[in-house]
Every structure is written in C-alpha cells, then in structure tokens.
Scaffold this motif. Sequence first.
Motif, short mmCIF file in Angstrom:
data_model
loop_
_atom_site.label_atom_id
_atom_site.label_comp_id
_atom_site.label_asym_id
_atom_site.label_seq_id
_atom_site.Cartn_x
_atom_site.Cartn_y
_atom_site.Cartn_z
N SER A 1 0.75 -1.17 0.00
CA SER A 1 -0.12 -0.02 0.06
C SER A 1 0.85 1.14 -0.10
O SER A 1 0.38 2.23 -0.66
CB SER A 1 -1.15 0.08 1.08
OG SER A 1 -0.05 0.04 2.63
N TYR B 1 3.30 11.87 7.65
CA TYR B 1 3.18 11.17 6.31
C TYR B 1 3.90 10.03 6.10
O TYR B 1 3.35 8.85 5.55
CB TYR B 1 3.36 12.11 5.01
CG TYR B 1 2.84 11.50 3.68
CD1 TYR B 1 1.52 11.33 3.35
CD2 TYR B 1 3.84 11.03 2.83
CE1 TYR B 1 0.88 10.87 1.98
CE2 TYR B 1 3.52 10.29 1.59
CZ TYR B 1 2.08 10.42 1.25
OH TYR B 1 1.71 9.89 0.18
N THR C 1 -1.89 9.00 4.21
CA THR C 1 -2.91 9.89 4.15
C THR C 1 -3.79 9.81 5.09
O THR C 1 -4.84 10.80 5.63
CB THR C 1 -3.60 9.86 2.83
OG1 THR C 1 -4.51 8.79 2.79
CG2 THR C 1 -2.62 9.99 1.69
N SER C 2 -3.87 8.90 6.13
CA SER C 2 -4.90 8.78 7.00
C SER C 2 -5.27 9.88 8.01
O SER C 2 -6.05 10.21 8.38
CB SER C 2 -4.83 7.30 7.60
OG SER C 2 -3.65 7.27 8.43
N PRO C 3 -4.04 10.48 8.56
CA PRO C 3 -4.30 11.75 9.53
C PRO C 3 -5.07 12.71 9.02
O PRO C 3 -5.73 13.60 9.59
CB PRO C 3 -2.93 12.24 10.07
CG PRO C 3 -2.00 10.99 9.48
CD PRO C 3 -2.52 10.27 8.26
N TRP C 4 -5.31 13.06 7.42
CA TRP C 4 -5.93 13.86 7.00
C TRP C 4 -7.21 13.54 6.21
O TRP C 4 -7.63 14.15 5.38
CB TRP C 4 -4.97 14.51 5.83
CG TRP C 4 -3.88 15.27 6.64
CD1 TRP C 4 -4.05 16.44 7.43
CD2 TRP C 4 -2.56 14.95 6.81
NE1 TRP C 4 -2.73 16.89 7.86
CE2 TRP C 4 -1.79 15.73 7.51
CE3 TRP C 4 -1.86 13.56 6.29
CZ2 TRP C 4 -0.53 15.86 7.79
CZ3 TRP C 4 -0.70 13.58 6.52
CH2 TRP C 4 0.15 14.49 7.13
N TYR C 5 -7.81 12.24 6.71
CA TYR C 5 -9.00 11.65 5.93
C TYR C 5 -10.13 12.50 6.06
O TYR C 5 -10.95 12.55 5.11
CB TYR C 5 -9.35 10.36 6.66
CG TYR C 5 -10.15 9.64 5.96
CD1 TYR C 5 -9.80 8.98 4.50
CD2 TYR C 5 -11.50 9.45 6.26
CE1 TYR C 5 -10.94 8.42 3.92
CE2 TYR C 5 -12.48 8.90 5.52
CZ TYR C 5 -12.26 8.21 4.51
OH TYR C 5 -13.39 7.87 3.88
N ARG D 1 1.03 5.07 -2.76
CA ARG D 1 0.82 6.30 -1.99
C ARG D 1 1.31 7.32 -3.09
O ARG D 1 2.21 7.22 -3.58
CB ARG D 1 1.45 6.66 -0.79
CG ARG D 1 1.26 5.99 0.31
CD ARG D 1 1.85 6.15 1.49
NE ARG D 1 1.82 5.51 2.77
CZ ARG D 1 2.64 5.60 3.80
NH1 ARG D 1 3.87 6.14 3.69
NH2 ARG D 1 2.36 4.52 4.83
N GLN E 1 2.09 7.35 8.51
CA GLN E 1 0.76 7.04 8.42
C GLN E 1 0.31 7.40 7.18
O GLN E 1 -0.88 7.07 7.04
CB GLN E 1 0.02 7.63 9.51
CG GLN E 1 0.58 7.50 11.21
CD GLN E 1 -0.22 8.16 12.01
OE1 GLN E 1 -1.56 8.56 11.79
NE2 GLN E 1 0.12 8.61 13.24
N LYS F 1 -10.60 14.73 3.15
CA LYS F 1 -10.26 13.85 1.65
C LYS F 1 -11.22 14.55 0.80
O LYS F 1 -11.15 14.60 -0.47
CB LYS F 1 -10.58 12.54 1.96
CG LYS F 1 -10.05 11.77 0.76
CD LYS F 1 -10.20 10.22 0.97
CE LYS F 1 -9.94 9.52 -0.67
NZ LYS F 1 -9.95 8.33 -0.34
#
Length: 109
Positions: free
Chosen positions: A23, A90, A95-99, A27, A93, A102
């Motif tokens: 994964s 980044y 992109t998840s901290p800024w989900y 990214r 983690q 989105k």
Amino acid sequence: MVATPVLAAAVVGTGLVATQPASASARPSAAHFLSAVVPCESGGNPRAVNSIGAGGLFQFLPSTWHGLGGKGLPQNASVSEQWAKAYKLYAQQGTSPWYASKGCWGHKI
C-alpha cells in the motif's frame, strides 16, 4: 473486517527480501499530497487554529505534534518545521491523518 497490509517481496539470490508494504508504493508523493492538503486544512495560514485546538498548516493536534517531536504548539512553529513534521507523519501514517478533509484534497492527487 480488518485490512492487513501486504508486504511486497522480491527474491534476491537465495533468499526472500521483504520491502515496503504494498500500500505504501501506491501512495502519492509526499510533496504532492501535502501541497494538496494545506489549502484544505488551513487555507495556507500557518497560524490557523480550529475549534478543537488543531493548528498550523496541517492542523496538527497538540498530542500529534508532540508525538512527532514538536515543542510548544504547531501554529507557533516555523513553516519549515511544520512541513518537516508533516513529512514525518506522512511517512509514518500515509494519508490517514488527513482523512477528514479528503473531500477537499481527494480530487487533487
């Protein structure tokens, strides 16, 4: 159902070498992604603070900021330090901290 990262692997010589999670290779580049996030999170204002206390260009929560080695509050840090901490987060983690934002940055990357 819980998603489990799959490791990419390559056969090297007589052994199997695990590389990065599959994964991670999908990214977007950090610079491209983080540049898309800034207008969504803070409108480009490095001193921005939201209603729950997240601050700076990337709207770091103070606990996240401190976990990344930041001192004080993110909105009081230099722009270069905010970017350095965003790159670090980044890398850890994705992109998840800024989900939550989105809907704003998703079409830009």
